[in-house]
Design a protein around this motif. Structure first.
Motif, mmCIF file in Angstrom:
data_model
loop_
_atom_site.group_PDB
_atom_site.id
_atom_site.type_symbol
_atom_site.label_atom_id
_atom_site.label_comp_id
_atom_site.label_asym_id
_atom_site.label_seq_id
_atom_site.Cartn_x
_atom_site.Cartn_y
_atom_site.Cartn_z
ATOM 1 N N SER A 65 15.450 10.933 4.740
ATOM 2 C CA SER A 65 14.606 10.012 3.988
ATOM 3 C C SER A 65 14.744 8.645 4.661
ATOM 4 O O SER A 65 15.867 8.198 4.917
ATOM 5 C CB SER A 65 15.085 9.945 2.526
ATOM 6 O OG SER A 65 14.822 8.677 1.959
ATOM 7 N N THR A 66 13.626 8.015 4.936
ATOM 8 C CA THR A 66 13.705 6.696 5.587
ATOM 9 C C THR A 66 14.386 5.689 4.659
ATOM 10 O O THR A 66 15.120 4.815 5.115
ATOM 11 C CB THR A 66 12.300 6.207 5.991
ATOM 12 O OG1 THR A 66 11.439 6.255 4.852
ATOM 13 C CG2 THR A 66 11.728 7.037 7.119
ATOM 14 N N GLY A 96 12.527 13.631 1.375
ATOM 15 C CA GLY A 96 11.879 12.403 0.905
ATOM 16 C C GLY A 96 12.059 12.250 -0.597
ATOM 17 O O GLY A 96 12.100 13.234 -1.343
ATOM 18 N N PHE A 114 7.217 5.766 5.786
ATOM 19 C CA PHE A 114 8.027 4.747 6.458
ATOM 20 C C PHE A 114 8.716 3.861 5.439
ATOM 21 O O PHE A 114 8.346 3.838 4.254
ATOM 22 C CB PHE A 114 7.154 3.885 7.393
ATOM 23 C CG PHE A 114 6.228 2.939 6.683
ATOM 24 C CD1 PHE A 114 4.969 3.345 6.263
ATOM 25 C CD2 PHE A 114 6.604 1.617 6.423
ATOM 26 C CE1 PHE A 114 4.098 2.475 5.615
ATOM 27 C CE2 PHE A 114 5.744 0.729 5.785
ATOM 28 C CZ PHE A 114 4.489 1.162 5.384
ATOM 29 N N SER A 115 9.717 3.132 5.916
ATOM 30 C CA SER A 115 10.390 2.127 5.083
ATOM 31 C C SER A 115 10.532 0.844 5.892
ATOM 32 O O SER A 115 10.792 0.876 7.096
ATOM 33 C CB SER A 115 11.776 2.601 4.650
ATOM 34 O OG SER A 115 11.685 3.807 3.913
ATOM 35 N N GLY A 173 2.544 6.475 -2.814
ATOM 36 C CA GLY A 173 3.468 5.814 -3.735
ATOM 37 C C GLY A 173 4.422 4.897 -2.990
ATOM 38 O O GLY A 173 4.547 4.951 -1.762
ATOM 39 N N LEU A 175 8.420 3.293 -3.168
ATOM 40 C CA LEU A 175 9.772 3.380 -3.730
ATOM 41 C C LEU A 175 10.580 2.204 -3.191
ATOM 42 O O LEU A 175 10.879 2.145 -1.998
ATOM 43 C CB LEU A 175 10.443 4.700 -3.321
ATOM 44 C CG LEU A 175 11.898 4.873 -3.754
ATOM 45 C CD1 LEU A 175 12.007 4.966 -5.271
ATOM 46 C CD2 LEU A 175 12.515 6.115 -3.104
ATOM 47 N N VAL A 191 7.306 3.615 1.686
ATOM 48 C CA VAL A 191 5.882 3.875 1.445
ATOM 49 C C VAL A 191 5.543 5.282 1.925
ATOM 50 O O VAL A 191 5.890 5.664 3.052
ATOM 51 C CB VAL A 191 5.010 2.844 2.207
ATOM 52 C CG1 VAL A 191 3.522 3.163 2.024
ATOM 53 C CG2 VAL A 191 5.314 1.422 1.747
ATOM 54 N N GLY A 192 4.873 6.035 1.070
ATOM 55 C CA GLY A 192 4.370 7.356 1.452
ATOM 56 C C GLY A 192 2.901 7.441 1.102
ATOM 57 O O GLY A 192 2.521 7.164 -0.045
#
Ligand code: BTN
Length: 315
Positions: A65-66, A96, A114-115, A173, A175, A191-192
């Motif tokens: 998970s990024t 994720g 991405f994060s 979404g 997070l 962000v996904g």
């Protein structure tokens, strides 16, 4: 729509996971997967560096998970103030995560994941996910007088693809997670966004989600990232300086819930008509017993008539 992939960058180089110096004899002698060169890591860096000086850009073929990766780096690192901002992109996430502890599953190439992590010291944190959602939606679907918006924001953290009948499906979404008790805190904005029609597994094809290909048949994850990344970075800096106020009108124009009957989850579940947000990003709900203020913490909302979340999915 500005979603097409720009020309490939000559100096593009995604950062592959670090190889261990010592080769274990029992380890398979295969190189770790490398990301596709189309991400234009150098071009992304050139766009971001003026807004977030010192930023690093990494593109991985896969990672759990990024968000988890960038949070872990902060834990092993120094104070948030001493950490350089980082954009971490993954072509595939093995684990994720979405809000409220839900998994966020996508197939390789099917979504932009991405994060963006940075130290931040805003006066308050309320409404950050709405500022982020507004920046993403405005970048992917620029406001156009006369034309209806294609992307709405469902409080507190969802992007929805809107249809002409006033309905919609989840497109993506946000997070947001923070670490550190002192200000500035290390903030990881995950962000996904679905790019291709979302496949729940190898056999089940879901029509419950929207994807960017419905807006632009040529949309790709790298092109979508190139479109959103700089507006997102600028939005984070603007939020840090001035809070939610600069985003309020633009959010209102995309507010999916306003005027609709919604039900909140959580211990104090309530049903009422959504009536916009306050200056801290809390949802105002006109209930039978008066106006209620719903903050995003552990609460999600469901539109009347909306199907329940499919088991094991974040959307
Ligand atoms: C939600 O819809 O509940 C939020 C979904 C956020 C998913 C993104 S994908 C990149 C980043 N890494 C994660 O593990 N989650 C976020």
């Amino acid at each position: 729509m500005p979603l097409r992939q720009p020309a490939l960058q000559a100096h593009d180089a995604g950062t592959a996971p670090a190889l261990s110096a010592a080769v274990r004899m029992d380890a398979p002698r295969t190189a770790p997967p490398t990301p596709h060169p189309a991400w234009g890591a150098r071009e992304l860096w050139l766009r971001l560096a003026p807004v977030l000086p010192g930023i690093g850009v990494e593109v991985l073929a896969e990672v759990d998970s990024t968000n988890s990766e960038l949070l872990a780096r902060a834990r092993h690192g120094r104070r948030a103030a001493d950490l350089a901002p980082c954009l971490l992109v993954a072509e595939h996430q093995r684990a994720g995560r979405g809000r409220l502890g839900r998994p966020w599953r996508t197939l390789p190439g099917g979504a932009l994941t991405f994060s963006l992590a940075l130290p931040m010291a805003p006066r308050g944190w309320g409404g950050l996910s709405l500022a982020v959602g507004t920046a993403l939606a405005d970048a992917l679907d620029p406001p156009d007088d006369g034309a209806p918006s294609r992307i709405g924001i469902k409080w507190p953290n969802d992007l929805w693809l809107l249809d002409a009948r006033g309905g919609g499906r989840k497109l993506g979404g946000v997070l947001i997670e923070t670490s550190g008790a002192v200000v500035p805190r290390w903030v990881v904005v995950g962000v996904g966004i679905n790019v291709l029609p979302r496949q729940v597994d190898a056999t089940e094809f879901s029509t419950g989600y929207g994807c960017l290909r419905e807006i632009d048949p040529h949309a790709t994850a790298p092109a979508a990232l190139a479109t959103v990344v700089e507006p997102l970075a600028r939005a984070l800096r603007l939020f840090e300086a001035d809070g939610l106020a600069p985003f309020a009108a633009r959010f209102a124009a995309r507010d999916l819930l306003r005027g609709r009957t919604v039900t909140t989850s959580g211990a104090e579940g309530a049903t009422g008509v959504a009536d916009g947000i306050d200056e801290d990003g809390a949802l105002s709900l006109r209930c039978a017993d008066g106006l209620r203020r719903v903050s995003s913490g552990e609460v999600s909302v469901r539109l009347a008539g909306e199907r329940a979340t499919p088991a094991g999915s974040a959307c």
